[in-house]
Write a protein that holds these residues in place. Structure first.
Motif, mmCIF file in Angstrom:
data_model
loop_
_atom_site.group_PDB
_atom_site.id
_atom_site.type_symbol
_atom_site.label_atom_id
_atom_site.label_comp_id
_atom_site.label_asym_id
_atom_site.label_seq_id
_atom_site.Cartn_x
_atom_site.Cartn_y
_atom_site.Cartn_z
ATOM 1 N N TRP A 26 0.664 -1.417 0.063
ATOM 2 C CA TRP A 26 -0.038 -0.014 0.070
ATOM 3 C C TRP A 26 0.826 1.215 -0.279
ATOM 4 N N ASN A 27 2.158 1.160 0.218
ATOM 5 C CA ASN A 27 2.910 2.177 0.090
ATOM 6 C C ASN A 27 2.631 3.261 1.090
ATOM 7 N N PRO A 28 2.215 3.130 2.521
ATOM 8 C CA PRO A 28 1.984 4.494 3.221
ATOM 9 C C PRO A 28 3.046 5.557 3.353
ATOM 10 N N GLY A 29 2.720 6.729 3.544
ATOM 11 C CA GLY A 29 3.813 7.586 3.990
ATOM 12 C C GLY A 29 4.609 7.190 5.176
ATOM 13 N N ASP A 30 5.932 7.519 5.204
ATOM 14 C CA ASP A 30 6.768 7.225 6.148
ATOM 15 C C ASP A 30 6.235 7.623 7.599
ATOM 16 N N SER A 31 5.735 9.044 7.533
ATOM 17 C CA SER A 31 5.243 9.391 8.912
ATOM 18 C C SER A 31 3.772 9.897 9.020
ATOM 19 N N ASP A 32 2.792 9.013 8.320
ATOM 20 C CA ASP A 32 1.540 9.183 8.168
ATOM 21 C C ASP A 32 0.979 8.853 9.744
ATOM 22 N N ARG A 33 1.595 7.889 10.404
ATOM 23 C CA ARG A 33 1.080 7.374 11.700
ATOM 24 C C ARG A 33 1.052 8.605 12.600
ATOM 25 N N PHE A 34 1.868 9.595 12.599
ATOM 26 C CA PHE A 34 1.850 10.942 13.711
ATOM 27 C C PHE A 34 0.572 11.483 13.374
ATOM 28 N N ALA A 35 0.146 11.695 11.954
ATOM 29 C CA ALA A 35 -1.154 12.497 11.926
ATOM 30 C C ALA A 35 -2.077 11.629 11.927
ATOM 31 N N ALA A 166 -10.848 25.668 6.198
ATOM 32 C CA ALA A 166 -12.036 25.735 5.558
ATOM 33 C C ALA A 166 -11.914 25.264 4.000
ATOM 34 N N TYR A 167 -10.861 25.467 3.216
ATOM 35 C CA TYR A 167 -10.827 24.892 2.198
ATOM 36 C C TYR A 167 -10.763 23.164 1.957
ATOM 37 N N ASP A 168 -10.184 22.857 2.897
ATOM 38 C CA ASP A 168 -10.153 21.314 2.894
ATOM 39 C C ASP A 168 -11.511 20.650 3.368
ATOM 40 N N ARG A 169 -12.329 21.823 3.899
ATOM 41 C CA ARG A 169 -13.609 21.263 4.244
ATOM 42 C C ARG A 169 -14.647 21.072 3.047
ATOM 43 N N ARG A 170 -14.216 21.612 2.030
ATOM 44 C CA ARG A 170 -15.214 21.709 0.758
ATOM 45 C C ARG A 170 -15.126 19.964 -0.031
ATOM 46 N N PHE A 171 -13.746 19.316 0.521
ATOM 47 C CA PHE A 171 -13.632 17.920 0.067
ATOM 48 C C PHE A 171 -13.859 16.913 0.912
ATOM 49 N N PHE A 172 -14.368 17.107 2.208
ATOM 50 C CA PHE A 172 -14.131 15.979 3.083
ATOM 51 C C PHE A 172 -15.463 16.447 4.000
ATOM 52 N N PRO A 173 -15.972 15.438 4.500
ATOM 53 C CA PRO A 173 -17.318 15.384 5.079
ATOM 54 C C PRO A 173 -17.439 16.075 6.474
ATOM 55 N N GLU A 174 -16.353 16.095 7.008
ATOM 56 C CA GLU A 174 -16.402 16.537 8.475
ATOM 57 C C GLU A 174 -15.149 17.651 8.358
ATOM 58 N N ALA A 175 -15.121 18.581 9.554
ATOM 59 C CA ALA A 175 -13.756 19.057 9.831
ATOM 60 C C ALA A 175 -12.799 18.141 10.410
ATOM 61 N N ARG A 176 -11.722 18.271 10.054
ATOM 62 C CA ARG A 176 -10.569 17.687 10.622
ATOM 63 C C ARG A 176 -9.367 18.380 10.707
ATOM 64 N N ASP A 177 -9.469 19.644 11.700
ATOM 65 C CA ASP A 177 -8.535 20.351 11.915
ATOM 66 C C ASP A 177 -7.239 19.901 12.744
ATOM 67 N N ALA A 178 -7.363 18.970 13.719
ATOM 68 C CA ALA A 178 -6.000 18.395 14.304
ATOM 69 C C ALA A 178 -5.245 17.656 13.227
ATOM 70 N N PHE A 179 -5.889 16.736 12.690
ATOM 71 C CA PHE A 179 -5.148 15.862 11.428
ATOM 72 C C PHE A 179 -4.729 16.708 10.319
ATOM 73 N N LEU A 180 -5.389 17.712 9.754
ATOM 74 C CA LEU A 180 -4.970 18.558 8.642
ATOM 75 C C LEU A 180 -3.712 19.407 9.341
ATOM 76 N N SER A 181 -3.573 19.886 10.413
ATOM 77 C CA SER A 181 -2.583 20.397 10.787
ATOM 78 C C SER A 181 -1.417 19.676 11.045
ATOM 79 N N ALA A 182 -1.237 18.599 11.556
ATOM 80 C CA ALA A 182 -0.247 17.658 11.622
ATOM 81 C C ALA A 182 0.101 17.218 10.245
#
Length: 293
Positions: A26-35, A166-182
């Motif tokens: 699946w080739n996950p990102g090296d640091s995805d787990r932290f987000a 706010a821009y991310d929210r146009r493409f995702f069903p819910e706000a995910r601020d903590a995840f997006l910040s990381a």
């Protein structure tokens, strides 16, 4: 199944889950787990036999009404013994009452349908080194000049985070601020935004992976902006080789990537337990993550 127990994942487990996902191709990102960990700290479950991890699943809650299933893995030597279905039930129970999404690999899609999931589209991974000639070449010149009149490509970290969220929210069903910040700020990543007249018209993030560097999300208000971001993000990788997971219903995005020389290498069905959420699919040139949506 004596001795089989399901519990929350530890930090060490998160590293192990990433390794298992890599072994699945699946080739996950090296640091995805932290987000992932900040998205929903209790959303990652591990199944153990007498203390030994043998399987996992993620069941991440977003807001009050959405959830996403991912990382559904049982180690090959423990498959066919009922451990996977126990993990599945534990994950689904955690998301009970919500609209649930997932990206299902081909060999599991029939099982997901039996659990009430229905296909919305397929995410097709396109990989390669984007070229600057051909049908879409030249649209992504250095400095963002090829993105269109008045569009500037900038480091996303220089923009107010509220604008990005706010821009991310146009493409995702819910706000995910903590995840997006990381997700946008982890070391080794590059996040770029396309801006015109003080408005965000595109956003892309590239992250190192064991194979091709992964780009996601890739949002854009035009193919020119998408190409400009893609080229600029590829410049921040070791060899210029990138991978983008593109909804197959977005034919303009598919044509853009194939025109730039990227080729399909992997496919997963985006599936939901109810009607697909209303997203701005015309601007979705690459999903953020097959594991967390």
């Amino acid at each position: 199944m004596t001795g089989f127990e399901i519990g929350g994942a530890s930090a060490a487990d998160m590293e192990l889950i990433r390794t298992w996902a890599d072994e699945e191709g699946w080739n996950p990102g090296d640091s995805d787990r932290f987000a992932f960990a900040v998205a929903d700290p209790a959303g990652f479950l591990v199944g153990r036999i007498d203390g030994e991890p043998v399987g996992c699943i993620s069941a991440v809650r977003y807001g009050s009404g959405f959830g996403f299933i991912g990382f559904y893995i049982v180690r090959p030597e423990f498959r066919g013994q009922g451990y996977g279905i126990q993990l599945w039930h534990a994950g689904m129970k955690r998301l009970d009452g919500r609209l649930i999404g997932l990206d299902g690999v081909v060999d599991q899609q029939d099982n997901y349908r039996r659990s009430g999931f229905r296909s919305a589209w397929n995410n097709v991974r396109h990989e390669g080194r984007p070229r600057r000639d051909g049908a879409a070449g030249g649209t992504g010149g250095g400095g963002g000049g090829g993105a269109g009149a008045g569009v500037e490509v900038v480091d996303a970290a220089t923009l107010p985070f509220g604008m990005l969220a706010a821009y991310d929210r146009r493409f995702f069903p819910e706000a995910r601020d903590a995840f997006l910040s990381a997700w946008t700020a982890l070391p080794g990543r590059t996040a770029l935004a396309a801006v015109r007249d003080g408005r965000i018209e595109g956003l892309g993030v590239v992250r190192p992976s064991s194979g091709a560097s992964r780009i996601g999300p890739l949002y854009a208000q035009s193919p020119q902006i998408a190409a400009a971001l893609l080229h600029r993000l590829a410049e921040h990788t070791p060899d210029g080789v990138v991978a983008v997971d593109v909804p197959d219903t977005h034919t303009v995005a598919t044509e853009l990537l194939t025109g730039l020389g990227l080729v399909p290498t992997f496919e997963a069905a985006r599936m939901y337990t109810g009607p697909a959420p209303q997203l701005e699919l015309s601007g979705l040139y690459g999903v953020t993550s097959l594991e967390l949506g």
